[in-house]
Design a protein around this motif. Structure first.
Motif, PDB file in Angstrom:
ATOM      1  N   LYS A  92       1.306  -1.266   0.275  1.00 47.38           N
ATOM      2  CA  LYS A  92      -0.148   0.120   0.102  1.00 47.38           C
ATOM      3  C   LYS A  92       0.963   1.152  -0.099  1.00 47.38           C
ATOM      4  O   LYS A  92       1.946   1.128   0.516  1.00 47.38           O
ATOM      5  N   PHE A  93       0.228   2.340  -0.646  1.00 47.82           N
ATOM      6  CA  PHE A  93       0.797   3.626  -0.298  1.00 47.82           C
ATOM      7  C   PHE A  93       0.153   5.003  -0.548  1.00 47.82           C
ATOM      8  O   PHE A  93      -1.235   4.445  -0.485  1.00 47.82           O
ATOM      9  N   PRO A  94       0.675   5.473   0.295  1.00 45.51           N
ATOM     10  CA  PRO A  94       0.069   7.047   0.769  1.00 45.51           C
ATOM     11  C   PRO A  94      -0.293   7.696  -0.430  1.00 45.51           C
ATOM     12  O   PRO A  94      -0.039   7.510  -1.433  1.00 45.51           O
ATOM     13  N   GLY A 149     -18.618   9.501   3.585  1.00 45.76           N
ATOM     14  CA  GLY A 149     -18.969   8.166   3.586  1.00 45.76           C
ATOM     15  C   GLY A 149     -17.428   7.311   4.171  1.00 45.76           C
ATOM     16  O   GLY A 149     -17.610   6.099   3.690  1.00 45.76           O
ATOM     17  N   LEU A 150     -17.035   8.161   4.960  1.00 43.83           N
ATOM     18  CA  LEU A 150     -15.667   7.279   6.133  1.00 43.83           C
ATOM     19  C   LEU A 150     -16.195   6.916   6.916  1.00 43.83           C
ATOM     20  O   LEU A 150     -16.759   6.909   7.625  1.00 43.83           O
ATOM     21  N   LYS A 161      -4.999   8.620   2.652  1.00 45.48           N
ATOM     22  CA  LYS A 161      -5.117   7.139   3.177  1.00 45.48           C
ATOM     23  C   LYS A 161      -4.407   6.753   2.753  1.00 45.48           C
ATOM     24  O   LYS A 161      -3.254   6.789   1.815  1.00 45.48           O
ATOM     25  N   VAL A 162      -4.275   4.998   2.731  1.00 43.68           N
ATOM     26  CA  VAL A 162      -2.695   4.304   2.863  1.00 43.68           C
ATOM     27  C   VAL A 162      -3.370   3.147   2.031  1.00 43.68           C
ATOM     28  O   VAL A 162      -4.614   3.035   2.442  1.00 43.68           O
ATOM     29  N   ASP A 163      -3.228   2.887   0.271  1.00 40.42           N
ATOM     30  CA  ASP A 163      -4.446   1.597  -0.027  1.00 40.42           C
ATOM     31  C   ASP A 163      -3.134   1.546  -0.677  1.00 40.42           C
ATOM     32  O   ASP A 163      -2.248   2.143  -0.818  1.00 40.42           O
ATOM     33  N   ASP A 173      -7.800  11.181   9.292  1.00 37.50           N
ATOM     34  CA  ASP A 173      -7.141  11.172   8.079  1.00 37.50           C
ATOM     35  C   ASP A 173      -7.477  12.228   7.121  1.00 37.50           C
ATOM     36  O   ASP A 173      -7.245  12.122   6.029  1.00 37.50           O
ATOM     37  N   GLY A 174      -7.027  13.971   7.940  1.00 44.30           N
ATOM     38  CA  GLY A 174      -7.344  14.889   6.813  1.00 44.30           C
ATOM     39  C   GLY A 174      -8.158  15.782   7.318  1.00 44.30           C
ATOM     40  O   GLY A 174      -8.067  16.246   8.455  1.00 44.30           O
TER      41      GLY A 174
END
Length: 172
Positions: free
Chosen positions: A44-46, A67-68, A99-101, A85-86
């Motif tokens: 996963k990457f930022p 929607g989080l 996020k990391v995804d 997260d922001g």
């Protein structure tokens, strides 16, 4: 008792479907391995997402719009609402989510493996499951029931099913 002609036909279909499904199985294998590590940051990457929302949203409306799950507002500095997260700017309506995804191709693979009945990928998953059931049945139709190979195959299949059941029962 099926004839040798039927057994040979089943072998042919098993072989050709097997080659076709080898490609599908490799995709499912990669996505399954990724899902094992879904709670970690493996592969996963930022990533940063920017959303333009309505101006002046409160906490509840912000959570609903983004929607989080599990957004907890940490602080509010003037027009900025900061969360883990922001952030969201009340005056401009700009929201930034960090996020990391997975990168896009890997994210699609994970989505394939996690597809539900509401997803268009549902049909691929159902077709794949049916094809695997065909493999289970056709594996036993490839050999004449009188042969020792068939009888040993039955014993090995029972051992495999037993092993899988034991792992499922004792692993959770």
């Amino acid at each position: 008792m099926a004839s040798p002609k039927i057994h040979n036909a089943v072998r042919k279909y098993h072989r050709w479907l097997g080659f076709f499904l080898a490609g599908i199985m490799s995709v499912y294998a990669v996505s399954g391995i990724l899902l094992i590590f879904r709670k970690t940051d493996f592969m996963k990457f930022p990533q940063q997402e920017e959303h333009q929302l309505e101006k002046g949203l409160g906490e509840e409306a912000l959570v609903k719009q983004l929607g989080l799950k599990n957004i907890k507002v940490e602080s509010q500095q003037g027009d900025l609402i900061l969360f883990a997260d922001g952030q969201y700017n009340k005056s401009t309506g700009a929201a930034v989510i960090n996020k990391v995804d997975y990168p896009m191709p890997l994210a699609k693979l994970v989505k394939l493996h996690k597809a539900t009945h509401k997803s268009p990928l549902f049909f691929l998953n159902i077709s794949f499951g049916i094809a695997l059931l065909f493999f289970v049945i056709s594996a036993f139709l490839m050999f004449m029931p009188k042969l020792p190979l068939f009888k040993n195959g039955i014993k090995i299949a029972i051992a495999g099913a037993g092993f899988a059941l034991l792992v499922v029962i004792f692993s959770s």
